[in-house]
Design a protein around this motif. Structure first.
Motif, PDB file in Angstrom:
ATOM      1  N   LYS A 133       0.855  -1.185   0.000  1.00  7.08           N
ATOM      2  CA  LYS A 133       0.000   0.000   0.000  1.00  7.08           C
ATOM      3  C   LYS A 133       0.894   1.239   0.000  1.00  7.08           C
ATOM      4  N   GLY A 134       0.749   2.050  -1.045  1.00  8.83           N
ATOM      5  CA  GLY A 134       1.623   3.214  -1.164  1.00  8.83           C
ATOM      6  C   GLY A 134       3.029   2.801  -1.564  1.00  8.83           C
ATOM      7  N   VAL A 135       3.142   2.084  -2.700  1.00 11.43           N
ATOM      8  CA  VAL A 135       4.432   1.572  -3.179  1.00 11.43           C
ATOM      9  C   VAL A 135       4.608   1.967  -4.637  1.00 11.43           C
ATOM     10  N   SER A 136       5.815   2.372  -5.008  1.00  7.43           N
ATOM     11  CA  SER A 136       6.064   2.728  -6.407  1.00  7.43           C
ATOM     12  C   SER A 136       7.328   2.052  -6.919  1.00  7.43           C
ATOM     13  N   PHE A 137       7.269   1.667  -8.195  1.00  5.48           N
ATOM     14  CA  PHE A 137       8.430   1.149  -8.919  1.00  5.48           C
ATOM     15  C   PHE A 137       8.690   2.113 -10.071  1.00  5.48           C
ATOM     16  N   GLU A 138       9.841   2.748 -10.074  1.00  6.60           N
ATOM     17  CA  GLU A 138      10.169   3.761 -11.064  1.00  6.60           C
ATOM     18  C   GLU A 138      11.409   3.340 -11.845  1.00  6.60           C
ATOM     19  N   LYS A 139      11.221   3.062 -13.129  1.00  7.40           N
ATOM     20  CA  LYS A 139      12.307   2.644 -14.012  1.00  7.40           C
ATOM     21  C   LYS A 139      13.013   1.415 -13.452  1.00  7.40           C
ATOM     22  N   CYS A 140      12.228   0.435 -13.053  1.00 12.13           N
ATOM     23  CA  CYS A 140      12.754  -0.806 -12.488  1.00 12.13           C
ATOM     24  C   CYS A 140      12.546  -1.959 -13.455  1.00 12.13           C
ATOM     25  N   SER A 141      13.133  -3.100 -13.117  1.00 11.43           N
ATOM     26  CA  SER A 141      12.871  -4.330 -13.861  1.00 11.43           C
ATOM     27  C   SER A 141      12.409  -5.399 -12.880  1.00 11.43           C
ATOM     28  N   LEU A 142      11.220  -5.956 -13.183  1.00 14.05           N
ATOM     29  CA  LEU A 142      10.648  -7.049 -12.395  1.00 14.05           C
ATOM     30  C   LEU A 142      10.342  -8.238 -13.305  1.00 14.05           C
ATOM     31  N   ALA A 143      11.165  -8.414 -14.314  1.00 15.07           N
ATOM     32  CA  ALA A 143      10.935  -9.508 -15.257  1.00 15.07           C
ATOM     33  C   ALA A 143      10.961 -10.848 -14.537  1.00 15.07           C
ATOM     34  N   LYS A 144       9.962 -11.670 -14.818  1.00 17.46           N
ATOM     35  CA  LYS A 144       9.834 -13.011 -14.259  1.00 17.46           C
ATOM     36  C   LYS A 144       9.739 -13.006 -12.736  1.00 17.46           C
ATOM     37  N   ALA A 145       9.329 -11.892 -12.156  1.00 19.14           N
ATOM     38  CA  ALA A 145       9.118 -11.840 -10.707  1.00 19.14           C
ATOM     39  C   ALA A 145       7.835 -12.580 -10.352  1.00 19.14           C
ATOM     40  N   ASP A 146       7.783 -13.119  -9.140  1.00 17.29           N
ATOM     41  CA  ASP A 146       6.592 -13.801  -8.651  1.00 17.29           C
ATOM     42  C   ASP A 146       5.809 -12.830  -7.780  1.00 17.29           C
ATOM     43  N   MET A 147       4.723 -12.304  -8.332  1.00 14.47           N
ATOM     44  CA  MET A 147       3.876 -11.346  -7.632  1.00 14.47           C
ATOM     45  C   MET A 147       2.466 -11.912  -7.470  1.00 14.47           C
ATOM     46  N   SER A 148       2.381 -13.193  -7.289  1.00 15.73           N
ATOM     47  CA  SER A 148       1.085 -13.852  -7.188  1.00 15.73           C
ATOM     48  C   SER A 148       0.493 -13.721  -5.785  1.00 15.73           C
ATOM     49  N   ASN A 149      -0.828 -13.776  -5.728  1.00 20.26           N
ATOM     50  CA  ASN A 149      -1.555 -13.765  -4.457  1.00 20.26           C
ATOM     51  C   ASN A 149      -1.211 -12.559  -3.580  1.00 20.26           C
ATOM     52  N   MET A 150      -1.018 -11.400  -4.210  1.00 21.72           N
ATOM     53  CA  MET A 150      -0.706 -10.187  -3.464  1.00 21.72           C
ATOM     54  C   MET A 150      -1.956  -9.337  -3.251  1.00 21.72           C
ATOM     55  N   THR A 151      -1.912  -8.502  -2.230  1.00 25.14           N
ATOM     56  CA  THR A 151      -2.956  -7.517  -1.977  1.00 25.14           C
ATOM     57  C   THR A 151      -2.370  -6.138  -2.262  1.00 25.14           C
ATOM     58  N   LEU A 152      -3.019  -5.384  -3.167  1.00 26.58           N
ATOM     59  CA  LEU A 152      -2.442  -4.133  -3.647  1.00 26.58           C
ATOM     60  C   LEU A 152      -3.391  -2.958  -3.445  1.00 26.58           C
ATOM     61  N   ALA A 153      -2.817  -1.816  -3.068  1.00 28.75           N
ATOM     62  CA  ALA A 153      -3.549  -0.549  -3.026  1.00 28.75           C
ATOM     63  C   ALA A 153      -2.537   0.569  -3.238  1.00 28.75           C
ATOM     64  N   ASN A 154      -2.869   1.498  -4.128  1.00 29.07           N
ATOM     65  CA  ASN A 154      -1.975   2.623  -4.408  1.00 29.07           C
ATOM     66  C   ASN A 154      -0.572   2.131  -4.790  1.00 29.07           C
ATOM     67  N   LEU A 155      -0.559   1.215  -5.759  1.00 34.22           N
ATOM     68  CA  LEU A 155       0.696   0.717  -6.318  1.00 34.22           C
ATOM     69  C   LEU A 155       0.908   1.395  -7.663  1.00 34.22           C
ATOM     70  N   TYR A 156       2.115   1.942  -7.890  1.00 41.49           N
ATOM     71  CA  TYR A 156       2.380   2.732  -9.087  1.00 41.49           C
ATOM     72  C   TYR A 156       3.610   2.196  -9.819  1.00 41.49           C
ATOM     73  N   PHE A 157       3.500   2.152 -11.149  1.00 39.96           N
ATOM     74  CA  PHE A 157       4.608   1.734 -12.000  1.00 39.96           C
ATOM     75  C   PHE A 157       4.949   2.863 -12.968  1.00 39.96           C
ATOM     76  N   THR A 158       6.240   3.147 -13.106  1.00 38.26           N
ATOM     77  CA  THR A 158       6.711   4.113 -14.095  1.00 38.26           C
ATOM     78  C   THR A 158       7.843   3.477 -14.887  1.00 38.26           C
ATOM     79  N   GLU A 159       7.627   3.288 -16.180  1.00 36.69           N
ATOM     80  CA  GLU A 159       8.655   2.748 -17.080  1.00 36.69           C
ATOM     81  C   GLU A 159       9.310   1.500 -16.481  1.00 36.69           C
ATOM     82  N   THR A 160       8.486   0.560 -16.079  1.00 36.82           N
ATOM     83  CA  THR A 160       8.980  -0.646 -15.418  1.00 36.82           C
ATOM     84  C   THR A 160       8.743  -1.883 -16.274  1.00 36.82           C
ATOM     85  N   ASN A 161       9.735  -2.764 -16.299  1.00 35.65           N
ATOM     86  CA  ASN A 161       9.665  -3.991 -17.076  1.00 35.65           C
ATOM     87  C   ASN A 161       8.996  -5.078 -16.232  1.00 35.65           C
TER      88      ASN A 161
END
Length: 218
Positions: free
Chosen positions: A134-162
């Protein structure tokens, strides 16, 4: 379509923090470290359970063979650090910033993140499943092949992220804006992506992934 972005609080770190030498670092279970700077060092084969870090700056620190399960980080900044393959499951992060860090394969399964910013970080193959963001941002990051399953999200932001080939199954993406992300495929179901924000080009990727036949008019 746009959503109002919630401000993410930066770490509250005072000036004049004292340096802490790596030779002084011993992290027994439930140990607390506060008001210091660690820099230009390597932390190897450390293991601590429920350690607490408050108002700490890690600058150019390499973590190797380290486990910090159920650690708590409050008002902490990581700069130019390597936390690849670190085991940090079930941790709590509040007002934490990662800048230009290598997070390859980092395991934060079941963690809670509030007001956390990742900037220019390499986090391919990271394990984030079952975490609460909650209240998390990824800015110009790479999360290729990351495991983000079964997560709870609120106010999550991505900027130019893989996010290419990231696994997001059982993670509800309603209201999450993916339109600025890069990917050729995601591990999602129709129910996962219902209500998320995507670009027209990404719509084609999702359509193919979900089994639709796209008629391009030719």
């Amino acid at each position: 379509m746009s959503t109002k972005k919630v401000k993410i609080e930066a770490p509250k770190i005072p000036d004049g923090l004292k340096p802490l030498a790596v030779s002084e670092v011993e992290w027994p279970d439930e140990h607390a470290i506060s008001d210091c700077v660690m820099q230009d060092c390597s932390i190897t084969n450390q293991s601590a359970y429920k350690a607490c870090f408050d108002r700490v700056v890690f600058n150019n620190v390499v973590f190797r063979g380290t486990s910090l399960r159920k650690a708590e980080f409050t008002d902490v900044r990581f700069e130019n650090c390597d936390l690849s393959n670190i085991e940090m499951s079930e941790m709590i992060l509040h007002r934490v910033a990662f800048h230009n860090c290598k997070l390859l394969g980092m395991d934060i399964t079941g963690s809670t993140l509030r007001n956390v910013r990742f900037g220019q970080c390499y986090a391919d193959y990271a394990v984030l499943r079952f975490s609460n963001f909650k209240g998390v941002s990824f800015e110009k990051c790479s999360l290729a092949k990351a495991d983000m399953s079964n997560m709870t999200l609120a106010n999550l932001y991505f900027t130019e992220t893989n996010l290419d080939q990231a696994q997001l199954s059982q993670t509800k993406l309603r209201g999450i804006d993916l339109s600025d992300c890069q990917f050729d495929g995601l591990g999602v179901t129709l129910e996962d992506v219902r209500g998320c924000i995507i670009s027209p080009a990404q719509a084609v990727v999702f359509a193919v992934k979900l089994g639709f036949v796209v008629n391009n008019g030719e």
